[in-house]
Design an enzyme around this catalytic site. Structure first.
Site, short mmCIF file in Angstrom:
data_model
loop_
_atom_site.label_atom_id
_atom_site.label_comp_id
_atom_site.label_asym_id
_atom_site.label_seq_id
_atom_site.Cartn_x
_atom_site.Cartn_y
_atom_site.Cartn_z
N GLU A 21 29.44 65.17 37.99
CA GLU A 21 27.92 65.30 38.35
C GLU A 21 27.44 63.70 38.19
O GLU A 21 26.77 63.19 39.03
CB GLU A 21 27.12 66.22 37.57
CG GLU A 21 27.54 67.65 38.16
CD GLU A 21 28.53 68.36 37.56
OE1 GLU A 21 29.40 67.60 36.57
OE2 GLU A 21 28.87 69.40 37.34
N LYS A 133 37.76 46.84 25.93
CA LYS A 133 38.10 48.17 25.39
C LYS A 133 37.38 48.71 24.21
O LYS A 133 37.38 47.72 23.32
CB LYS A 133 39.62 48.31 25.24
CG LYS A 133 40.63 48.40 26.24
CD LYS A 133 41.90 47.89 25.94
CE LYS A 133 42.44 48.97 24.91
NZ LYS A 133 42.85 50.08 25.44
N GLU A 509 54.08 49.07 47.47
CA GLU A 509 53.68 50.27 46.74
C GLU A 509 52.77 51.09 47.40
O GLU A 509 51.86 51.66 46.84
CB GLU A 509 53.26 49.49 45.40
CG GLU A 509 53.83 48.99 44.39
CD GLU A 509 53.41 48.59 43.07
OE1 GLU A 509 52.28 49.13 42.83
OE2 GLU A 509 54.17 47.71 42.54
N ARG A 540 33.47 55.10 36.42
CA ARG A 540 34.93 54.93 36.84
C ARG A 540 35.45 55.89 35.73
O ARG A 540 35.66 55.77 34.47
CB ARG A 540 35.48 53.77 36.81
CG ARG A 540 36.95 53.73 37.21
CD ARG A 540 37.62 52.46 37.06
NE ARG A 540 39.21 52.55 37.17
CZ ARG A 540 39.78 52.58 38.55
NH1 ARG A 540 39.05 52.43 39.88
NH2 ARG A 540 40.89 52.77 38.69
N CYS A 668 49.06 42.27 32.51
CA CYS A 668 47.78 41.83 32.98
C CYS A 668 47.02 40.99 32.02
O CYS A 668 46.33 40.04 32.24
CB CYS A 668 47.01 43.07 33.45
SG CYS A 668 47.94 44.18 34.24
N HIS A 719 41.02 39.47 40.66
CA HIS A 719 40.08 40.58 40.44
C HIS A 719 38.77 40.01 41.07
O HIS A 719 37.55 40.62 41.01
CB HIS A 719 39.75 40.48 38.95
CG HIS A 719 40.77 40.79 38.24
ND1 HIS A 719 41.83 39.69 37.57
CD2 HIS A 719 41.62 41.82 37.68
CE1 HIS A 719 42.74 40.25 36.93
NE2 HIS A 719 42.68 41.49 37.14
#
Ligand code: GLN
Ligand code: ZN
Length: 784
Positions: A21, A133, A509, A540, A668, A719
């Site tokens: 939601e 992170k 891919e 996300r 990465c 990016h």
């Protein structure tokens, strides 16, 4: 059921809502379809539902201020007024759009996440704060940004507002704050001489102020998170903790603080932690069960211990009887007044409700617990400890039965896999010859130009590709039609790569939904949820695969696609695989064997795939280890063990091929300095890495005496939607040549191109090929 219970806490709950939601409310607001009032109302409804759920399930220490519209570290920056000048805030209440500008940039919508981590680019507008992170989770927080002379002031009363909001609904909550020392340590400054900890003196009065207001409105306990206590800390940080908590105890002698640590052991910070003048200490006994004895030995008798025994990081159901066997003696020793039962960390990191997973194998479902089920487990433990096991005997028996079927189920345990794992020898993780010899053979076989050009694997996942995939999944596009569509896409991508003159091609891919899921779905031992969303950052969310059993590969996974792709071209076509460490790090992993064991099993499956690709004729095979770096343990002392088994797993995948077969890898992340020896030990023939944003400085780690194999330092920052000019890329390559030997260098983008548009990718790669050609001419002229 008896209502007698020990205090039990979830520490924090998922914010996103069982049906995502929050995501839909945010996106609707960002796109202008709904108003700020509507967003605020949706958020309030989610909080109310969270409180009601916990109350109904029997959680007694219900948190407030664990909710966030985007990120709790960002909320903390806003609370203390640490808002960089670019956002134009001049005091007063921080407007919602300022908050979102900090989160996403003022143009918004430019969130990219190719690599499981992500970057923000805000075009011409104000850029977002940096994101990184949260400890060793896959949650990302907005990095606080400080200036020298940074001032702090209470700019948001969110913790108080939400405490009062809950109170009005009849819940007496325990507000959660991110502690001041962890907060400062998570931040950074453009000014390298500024140590964020030096700002503590200015920050503490703001914390005191909000704590005072909470206390004035009736809060008796506040949960204050200091996860930095599980890291390697220097003496100044420990001193900062003493100063901060000394100040709180002095200013607010009656308010009880639950100092909350998680994600690891207190270890050498235990003495510091138990000496802080707080009323309670929460310890993570899932990640660090062994610390219980030391904590019990050192904790003053008056300290309330919150024992984090239900796993907040993973989806396994607890064996309640085993937990009670451990908890009952603690209770006997410390007394019921001084023990609380809790999740190991906030339940933010697990999906919300297992009841939504109607399509999972029921036997597997019975072994799992999501946030809702974990709250019920906590409540059961609290009741069993206060009222005796008999009061909840049914729930305990069920959990024991589930644990015993899981321990013996043939779905989990496959003797053939265990036997094969046991036969792995050192020889299986060694290529036949050293790099120099392989290199000569590969050069002769492949006849590539100097500075060979290639890409990382994926091409744009256009809306047609996604639509076709969705239609196929729904059954409205027949499998053969879907396959024909994918072949056309692949074929076109290959033709285009040939046209622009790339040297080493990829198939694009298009058939892959995700670089981990695609393999997990074809391996045994993995399961996938329908609604098991976990917040990765902001709006996300990801649905990590569940690795529940021994892993094997029923049949080849990529060989047919590779064969088709190679049949479209004479140029070398890379086989494209995801490596075992990345598959592991982006999944919920079984907790009944060490991670290294699960990783080796995946590695053996990938090894078979590598060999089948070679058999089919592949001369180059790329094994992506995008997440290897991010799996590093929080404590440096544990790095070596991790890197040893991670590198061994990677080598196991690629070492069964002939010398002339070229093994590539891709990563990465770009901070390699401290793990460069491990990267070198992976012994890939070619590695492609991210370097363009650091302007090649990161290559300093790869100076050729430490890293002899081939390297493709990314010259195109994928990016960003920007198309780099030829000169930008030749400049970067010139910097690379200074640091590496010219014969080592490959030319490629930073990462896969799946999140980009063809309009961006086409000119960028044309320029990239031109840059490589210019360099070839220049270098050969200089030589001859
Ligand atoms: N081969 C993958 C791709 O190009 C690698 C992605 C990644 O590194 N995250 O998409
Ligand atoms: Zn990448």
């Amino acid at each position: 059921m008896s209502s007698l219970t020990l205090p039990v806490s979830a520490l924090g709950t998922p914010r996103i809502g069982p049906r995502r939601e929050l995501k839909f409310a945010l996106e609707s607001y960002w796109s202008g379809q709904s108003s700020a009032d509507e967003l605020v109302a949706s958020a309030a409804a989610l909080r109310a539902a969270n409180w009601a759920r916990q109350h109904a399930l029997g959680v007694t220490n219900i948190p407030s201020n664990d909710f966030s519209l985007y990120d709790h570290v960002l909320d903390t920056s806003v609370m203390v007024g640490a808002i960089p000048a670019v956002y134009g805030w001049t005091g007063g209440e921080v407007p919602l759009d300022t908050y979102f500008a900090m989160a996403r940039g003022s143009q918004g919508g430019a969130d990219d996440a190719t690599c499981g981590h992500s970057h923000h680019h805000a075009g011409q507008g104000v850029p977002a704060l940096e994101m990184t992170k949260w400890f060793d989770t896959n949650y990302h927080y907005m990095v606080p940004e400080f200036t020298s002379g940074q001032r702090f002031a209470l700019a948001s009363t969110k913790p108080l507002d939400e405490f009062l909001e809950a109170k009005a609904l009849g819940y007496h909550t325990r507000p959660v704050l991110l502690g001041p020392v962890s907060y400062l340590k998570l931040g950074k400054s453009q000014d390298p001489s500024l140590d964020p900890l030096s700002l503590l003196g200015g920050l503490l009065p703001v914390y005191v102020e909000i704590l005072r207001r909470l206390a004035a409105h009736g809060a008796d306990w506040v949960q204050i998170d200091e996860p930095c206590l599980v890291l390697d800390l220097d003496e100044p940080t420990r001193q900062a903790l003493r100063v901060a908590y000394g100040m709180f105890a002095y200013a607010l002698p009656k308010l009880k603080l639950m100092l909350t640590t998680y994600f690891g052991a207190l270890g050498d910070n235990l003495d510091t932690a138990v000496e802080l003048p707080v009323a309670g200490l929460h310890v993570d006994l899932v990640r660090a069960p062994e610390q219980l004895d030391a904590v019990l030995a050192k904790a003053p008798s008056g300290l309330v211990l919150s024992l984090g025994v239900v796993d907040g990081r993973n989806i396994w159901r607890a064996n309640l009887a085993t937990l009670l066997d451990r908890l009952e003696p603690v209770l006997a020793r410390r007394g019921a007044d001084h023990v609380q039962i809790a999740a190991s960390c906030s339940l933010l990191h697990v999906p919300i409700d297992l009841a939504l997973e109607t399509e999972l194998d029921p036997e597997l479902t019975n072994w799992l617990a999501f946030a809702v089920q974990k709250m019920a487990e906590l409540a059961t433990l609290g009741r069993a400890l206060a009222g005796g096991r008999e009061s909840v005997s049914e729930a305990i028996v069920d959990s024991v039965l589930a644990a015993s079927t899981r321990a013996t189920s043939p779905k989990v345990h496959d003797r053939a896999v265990a036997e094969r794992s046991a036969t792995v020898t050192a020889g299986m993780t060694q290529r036949a010859s050293a790099f120099a010899e392989r290199h000569a053979l590969q050069e002769a076989a492949l006849k590539l130009p100097s500075f060979p050009t290639t890409t990382i694997g994926s091409f744009p996942q256009t809306s047609e590709v996604r639509k076709a995939r969705a239609a196929h999944a729904k059954g409205t596009l027949a499998p053969l039609d879907y396959e024909a569509f994918l072949r056309r896409e692949t074929d076109a991508a290959i033709r285009w790569q040939e046209e622009i003159g790339l040297d080493v091609l990829v198939h694009g891919e298009f058939e892959r939904n995700d670089m981990v899921q695609y393999f997990g779905e074809q391996l045994s031992g993995f399961a996938f949820t329908k609604s098991g969303w976990v917040q990765s950052y902001g709006s996300r969310y990801v649905r990590p695969p569940i690795l529940f059993g021994d892993v094997s590969r029923p049949k080849p996974m990529t060989v047919d696609w590779w064969r088709y792709a190679q049949s479209c071209t004479q140029k070398p076509m890379k086989g494209m695989l995801t490596g075992p460490v990345t598959i592991l790090n982006w999944s919920f992993v079984r907790d009944d064997v060490p991670r290294s064991v699960a990783c080796r099993q995946i590695a053996l499956a990938i090894r078979d795939e590598v060999q089948d690709l070679e058999q089919a004729g592949a001369r180059m095979i790329q094994i992506d280890e995008a997440a290897l770096r991010e799996g590093l343990p929080l404590r440096r002392g544990e790095w070596k063990h991790y890197l040893d088994w991670a590198v061994e797993s990677f080598r196991l995948c690629g070492s069964g091929v002939g010398d002339a077969t070229q093994i590539h890898t891709h990563m990465c992340y770009s901070e390699f300095n401290d793990i460069i020896d491990a990267i070198a030990a992976m012994d890939a023939d070619v590695i492609s890495i991210e370097t363009s944003r650091s302007k090649m400085e990161l290559l300093d780690a790869f100076v050729s005496d430490r890293y002899p194999n081939d390297i493709g330092p990314g010259v195109y920052d994928i990016h960003s939607p920007r198309v780099p000019a030829v000169e930008e890329m030749t400049e970067l390559l010139d910097k690379a040549i200074v640091r590496l030997s010219a014969s080592q260098i490959w030319v490629n983008p930073d990462c896969g191109l799946k999140t980009r548009q063809w309009d961006e990718v086409r000119p960028a790669l044309v320029n990239m090929v031109a840059a490589a050609r210019q360099l070839r001419t220049r270098v050969s002229e200089a030589a001859g």
